[in-house]
Design an enzyme around this catalytic site. Structure first.
Site, PDB file in Angstrom:
ATOM      1  CE  LYS A   1      -8.632   4.363  -1.213  1.00  0.00           C
ATOM      2  NZ  LYS A   1      -9.161   4.083  -0.137  1.00  0.00           N
TER       3      LYS A   1
ATOM      4  CB  THR B   1      -0.800   0.152   0.991  1.00  0.00           C
ATOM      5  OG1 THR B   1      -2.427   1.350   1.261  1.00  0.00           O
ATOM      6  CG2 THR B   1      -0.117   0.238   2.528  1.00  0.00           C
TER       7      THR B   1
ATOM      8  CD  GLU C   1      -1.770  -0.397   5.551  1.00  0.00           C
ATOM      9  OE1 GLU C   1      -2.703  -0.375   5.171  1.00  0.00           O
ATOM     10  OE2 GLU C   1      -1.379   0.720   5.567  1.00  0.00           O
TER      11      GLU C   1
ATOM     12  CD1 TRP D   1      -3.525   3.713  -1.138  1.00  0.00           C
ATOM     13  CD2 TRP D   1      -4.299   5.925  -0.302  1.00  0.00           C
ATOM     14  NE1 TRP D   1      -4.203   3.912   0.366  1.00  0.00           N
ATOM     15  CE2 TRP D   1      -4.775   5.068   0.850  1.00  0.00           C
ATOM     16  CE3 TRP D   1      -4.577   7.215  -0.010  1.00  0.00           C
ATOM     17  CZ2 TRP D   1      -5.673   5.310   1.711  1.00  0.00           C
ATOM     18  CZ3 TRP D   1      -6.211   7.711   0.843  1.00  0.00           C
ATOM     19  CH2 TRP D   1      -5.710   6.679   1.731  1.00  0.00           C
TER      20      TRP D   1
HETATM   21  N1  LIG Z   1     -15.568   4.663   4.199  1.00  0.00           N
HETATM   22  C1  LIG Z   1     -14.991   5.713   3.756  1.00  0.00           C
HETATM   23  N2  LIG Z   1     -14.900   6.778   3.851  1.00  0.00           N
HETATM   24  C2  LIG Z   1     -13.143   7.587   4.075  1.00  0.00           C
HETATM   25  N3  LIG Z   1     -12.337   6.895   3.764  1.00  0.00           N
HETATM   26  C3  LIG Z   1     -12.565   6.424   3.625  1.00  0.00           C
HETATM   27  C4  LIG Z   1     -12.847   4.852   4.130  1.00  0.00           C
HETATM   28  N4  LIG Z   1     -13.335   3.478   3.044  1.00  0.00           N
HETATM   29  C5  LIG Z   1     -11.571   3.760   3.121  1.00  0.00           C
HETATM   30  N5  LIG Z   1     -11.131   5.148   3.394  1.00  0.00           N
HETATM   31  C6  LIG Z   1      -9.355   5.933   3.496  1.00  0.00           C
HETATM   32  O1  LIG Z   1      -9.351   5.212   2.747  1.00  0.00           O
HETATM   33  C7  LIG Z   1      -8.031   4.295   3.603  1.00  0.00           C
HETATM   34  C8  LIG Z   1      -7.725   3.005   3.450  1.00  0.00           C
HETATM   35  O2  LIG Z   1      -7.088   2.965   1.883  1.00  0.00           O
HETATM   36  P1  LIG Z   1      -6.483   1.087   1.383  1.00  0.00           P
HETATM   37  O3  LIG Z   1      -5.827   0.688   2.151  1.00  0.00           O
HETATM   38  O4  LIG Z   1      -5.908   1.808  -0.274  1.00  0.00           O
HETATM   39  O5  LIG Z   1      -7.865   0.550   1.949  1.00  0.00           O
HETATM   40  C9  LIG Z   1      -8.329   4.497   4.977  1.00  0.00           C
HETATM   41  O6  LIG Z   1      -7.581   4.868   5.621  1.00  0.00           O
HETATM   42  C10 LIG Z   1      -9.160   5.823   4.646  1.00  0.00           C
HETATM   43  O7  LIG Z   1      -8.147   7.141   4.658  1.00  0.00           O
END
Ligand SMILES: Nc1ncnc2c1ncn2[C@@H]1O[C@H](COP(=O)(O)O)[C@@H](O)[C@H]1O
Lengths: 543, 543
Positions: A439, A184, A328, A444
């Protein structure tokens, strides 16, 4: 006192073995790269996973080896999930949206022995050709008839497994054995690897199966738009066979009309993915004036789901579950279904709750803390950095002691980099992000990486990259520049520099000039102030 | 390779802590011994469990101590389940249907420090008074106003917890820590104790929650007629709060009319228990010409569910799940819901499947073997002794190396004492029982114990006790006697002798005389031949 119970290590392959017997009618439907619809039962997938494990053993894959995948959602990717972890190796899912540089970095960092890829991605590999590790074997996930024209030395998936026996003697592994690896984005520099275990994976499957039992049940038909190459497709490859739900795998075509047609034809009951894809689907639903047949639940996460989207689905009879999590965390941390007792609330109040990020799933604990690490109350008002703990959460990053040390606090909790409040009922609201990331469409972009590159331009004195809200992609990067002199840089020049290191979709959408950047008390650039300053900024493609 | 995931021990108290936050509207409704209906949420139960743990600590209960319960299904019993295991002690549930001798044996064998009991059972304790361990504390599960008149030195549950804080600092325990202890009948002699762990209990809750997700879900209202004092009420005290289903606890009144009224008033969606209790309920349903409101699923197990009962429920729109398991399996091993693909079969074919004992739940493995321990095929024809393996299955018996050695085979599997076939689809059919036990109304009677007593009668030369089918109790014991001379013994004389050792309901229903008993090749009494010989025997109370 110690109990007197047997101790069988929790094991991923046991999920598929169970599904093969317990759920005879269920399985995987795939819109595959060959262009047609492919169907197999879980029993067939289990047999093919056995063949695949034999084939990989023949290729030299041993206990603990990393085997990479670069693939869409489809049955062969699913088979790889099980065969690789089942034989005690580690399934390293590569995100095809990474830049060439990042992809090479993680292949090298993971020390991948074999790479399985969907033929769609042949050009990516062609481009990397000379830089790939010399010993790494490449397997195209198709049959002999559909092998791509390529100068690469390729093996063919179907040929590889054709003559193998389906009976594989799956080893009994300690339950903390590594099973999956997913990188990630870090705030700076290179991606960091989350290394999942058999235990974490099985427990995660249990937790989301009980939290989302309406979807995850015999007869359920679930469309994972969330990719198997990222965040384990939210655990669906495990929870669906465990509970007897079938998976409808969309392959490469994720636009609204393609999704609608597939869902309609396959009577998908529940669809899971990031807000961006549901925008496309909602437009198509509006155009056709109806929902796909059988569609009754949508799980949205990865970025905040816009309230208008939640309302749109709910008004048309599709229950929305707004979930939050991260790679994570295996990844699901919270889910936003309402308790029975909340379903008596007026519609508006229900939507207020559904716009939040939901409540913790069983096994995940949440805390918010202030800058000194002191716990803040769960009163819906206090806002602090969100930390998490549980069996499904990483204790650090693969081969990266520095990132590990930065991620885990003194109590052993993992810092999410999200800034949140939690209300009395346990609903989480993500308020901000302390990590410097943007995002876009569920994927990312590192602000700091972009800034570092832009800073190298002679006409840039200082700069910052911030997220601007975008109706389709949720967020897009804006480059804010303090010019070095009177002559201002061109965005295209900076884009060219960036393209050496990042993927095209990660480039800033626009550039603005300022005289100076706002600073925090400690003299750092205040992204918060900057974001507030540009809160009404409208990006070129939505003007 | 080891993964990099956190490791939090699975913990029982975490289930209730989770339910307290995640399922605000759900909880426990109890028809309590005080005569009224009592309601509490899981949050209230969690708080009271904290108070109870403080109170027990004050009474001197330490890590690993055994704390006994002698109680019906009710909220205080539920609180004890969590408080005892949560503080690291072991919850020993005593079956009130045991004989005085057996009860004293297990209290002594378990070395119980405290005994919590429902006031209904005061006479049992009065009768045991002088034989109870001197240091053992007795707590009546009621409030000051309802304390029984007794010469015993009694503490009062509500007084005990009243002034305690709800905040208890639950210790973090290794997940294989003993949490529950339940004795089950041996073929001969004394009961044997199954000693459950936190791990086995949490994993069992997961498995049955996903297998029975229609009942075990937010908004579900489940009536456990299966007792908390035996087989952990099939795990419902754990799986219900985990998934957000409410529990409707029937207390002491388990007759058809009482159950119907309670189910109707409380809109019970699903009811779990042995066939005997459903006979009473079915009679009441027939009398009133309707189902209790909301009733949609019944889980039947503990003895074979008669096909007529299954059909009766199914025809009236109540889905039947015929399950099999045993104390030593936590207890659920198989469940009989049909897969989606089987629901297209004609009604008769569906009933054929539902009359079988169902298919394994996730985490439980089944094998059938011949007399030499060789595996037999799962072809629906081969019949052999059934062995099981999994995290929810005992590895032996508490403080009983002899029984442990007899129970576990060379491969480490547990011998169930059931004789079964398994078909190609995985459906188990229990064909016979190799252990010499009779199951009446869900509870065990040891043939051998009865035989040993009868043999002591001077007019008995030889004897055997066999199970005779009974429409209400499933099985009842018949005493088959070879008289010693011309003068035959009276059944009442033998009953008197037996009453010194066994409970009244365990006495043989009838006695018949034969000239000799059939023998097996090795010269043992052939119970099989004897059962065949008396297959059409009609017991006095059903003539
Ligand atoms: N429902 C959600 N609302 C806002 N941010 C989210 C949400 N779900 C995931 N994220 C963001 O996405 C991150 C995780 O990204 P990833 O590891 O790529 O799944 C989290 O730490 C949040 O910053």
């Amino acid at each position: 006192m110690q109990a007197m119970m047997m101790n069988q290590p929790l094991s991923i392959i046991e999920i598929l073995r169970y599904a093969a017997g317990a759920h005879p009618g269920a399985g995987i439907v795939s819109a595959r790269t060959e262009g047609d619809i492919h169907r197999e039962t879980y029993a067939e997938a289990y047999a093919r996973a056995g063949q695949l494990a034999h084939a990989m053993a023949r290729l030299g894959v041993k206990l603990g080896d990393r085997v990479a995948t670069l693939a869409w959602n489809g049955y062969r990717h699913f088979e790889l999930y099980y065969a690789i972890s089942g034989m005690g190796a580690v399934c390293h899912t590569i995100n095809p949206r990474l830049s060439a540089e990042q992809m090479l970095y993680i292949i090298d960092h993971a020390d991948d022995q074999v790479l399985f890829f969907d033929v769609t991605f042949t050009p990516i590999l062609e481009a990397l050709k000379d830089k790939l590790p010399s010993g790494m074997k490449l397997v195209a996930m198709t049959d002999a008839a559909h092998m791509p024209d390529s100068t690469l030395d390729l093996l063919c998936y179907e040929d590889l497994i054709a003559d193998e026996s389906a009976d594989f003697d799956w080893p009994e592994l300690p339950e903390d054995t590594a099973a999956g690896l997913c990188y990630t984005s870090g705030t700076t520099g290179n991606p960091k690897g989350a290394l999942f275990s058999h235990r974490s994976t099985v427990l995660h499957a249990f937790s989301i199966s009980i939290a989302l039992s309406k979807s995850l049940t015999e007869g359920g038909r679930i469309l994972p738009v969330v990719p198997l190459f990222h965040v384990n497709a939210w655990g669906l490859p495990y929870s669906a066979p465990m509970t007897g739900a079938s998976l409808v795998m969309p392959g490469p075509n994720l636009d609204g009309p393609s999704l609608f047609d597939l869902m309609d034809a396959e009577k998908v009951t529940s669809a899971w993915g990031v807000p961006t894809v549901w925008l496309g689907l909602r437009a198509e639903i509006d155009k056709r004036g109806r929902n796909p047949e059988g569609f009754s639940q949508v799980v949205v996460g990865g970025s905040a789901a816009p309230r208008s989207m939640i309302e749109g689905f709910e008004k048309s009879g599709v229950e929305v579950c707004h979930a939050w999590g991260m790679t994570e965390m295996s990844p699901v941390g919270t889910q936003g279904l309402l308790s029975e007792s909340m379903k008596d609330l007026p519609f508006e109040a229900q939507m207020d709750l559904k716009s939040k990020q939901g409540r913790r799933v069983f096994g995940v604990e949440l805390k918010i803390v202030d800058d000194n690490g002191n716990r803040l109350p769960h009163d819906g008002k206090a806002v602090g950095e969100l930390f998490v703990r549980g069996n499904t959460i990483v204790s650090g990053y693969f081969n990266n002691p520095e990132a590990t040390a930065a991620a885990i606090d003194a109590e052993g909790w993992f810092g999410t980099g999200d800034v949140a409040s939690i209300d009395e009922q346990g609903f989480l609201t993500i308020q901000d992000r302390s990590k410097d990331l943007i995002k876009s469409g569920g994927e990312w972009i590192s602000s700091i990486d972009l800034e570092n590159i832009a800073m190298a331009h002679p006409k840039v004195a200082n700069c910052a990259v911030i997220a601007i809200a975008h109706p389709k992609w949720d967020e897009r990067p804006l480059l804010v520049v303090v010019p070095a002199g009177d002559e201002k840089p061109e965005l295209s020049e900076i884009h060219d520099m960036m393209l050496q290191h990042v993927a095209k979709w990660q480039l800033p959408d626009d550039m603005v000039f300022v005289d100076s950047l706002p600073l925090t008390a400690t003299g750092k650039i205040s992204k918060l102030t900057l974001r507030q300053q540009f809160t009404d900024y409208v990006l070129p493609d939505v003007r």
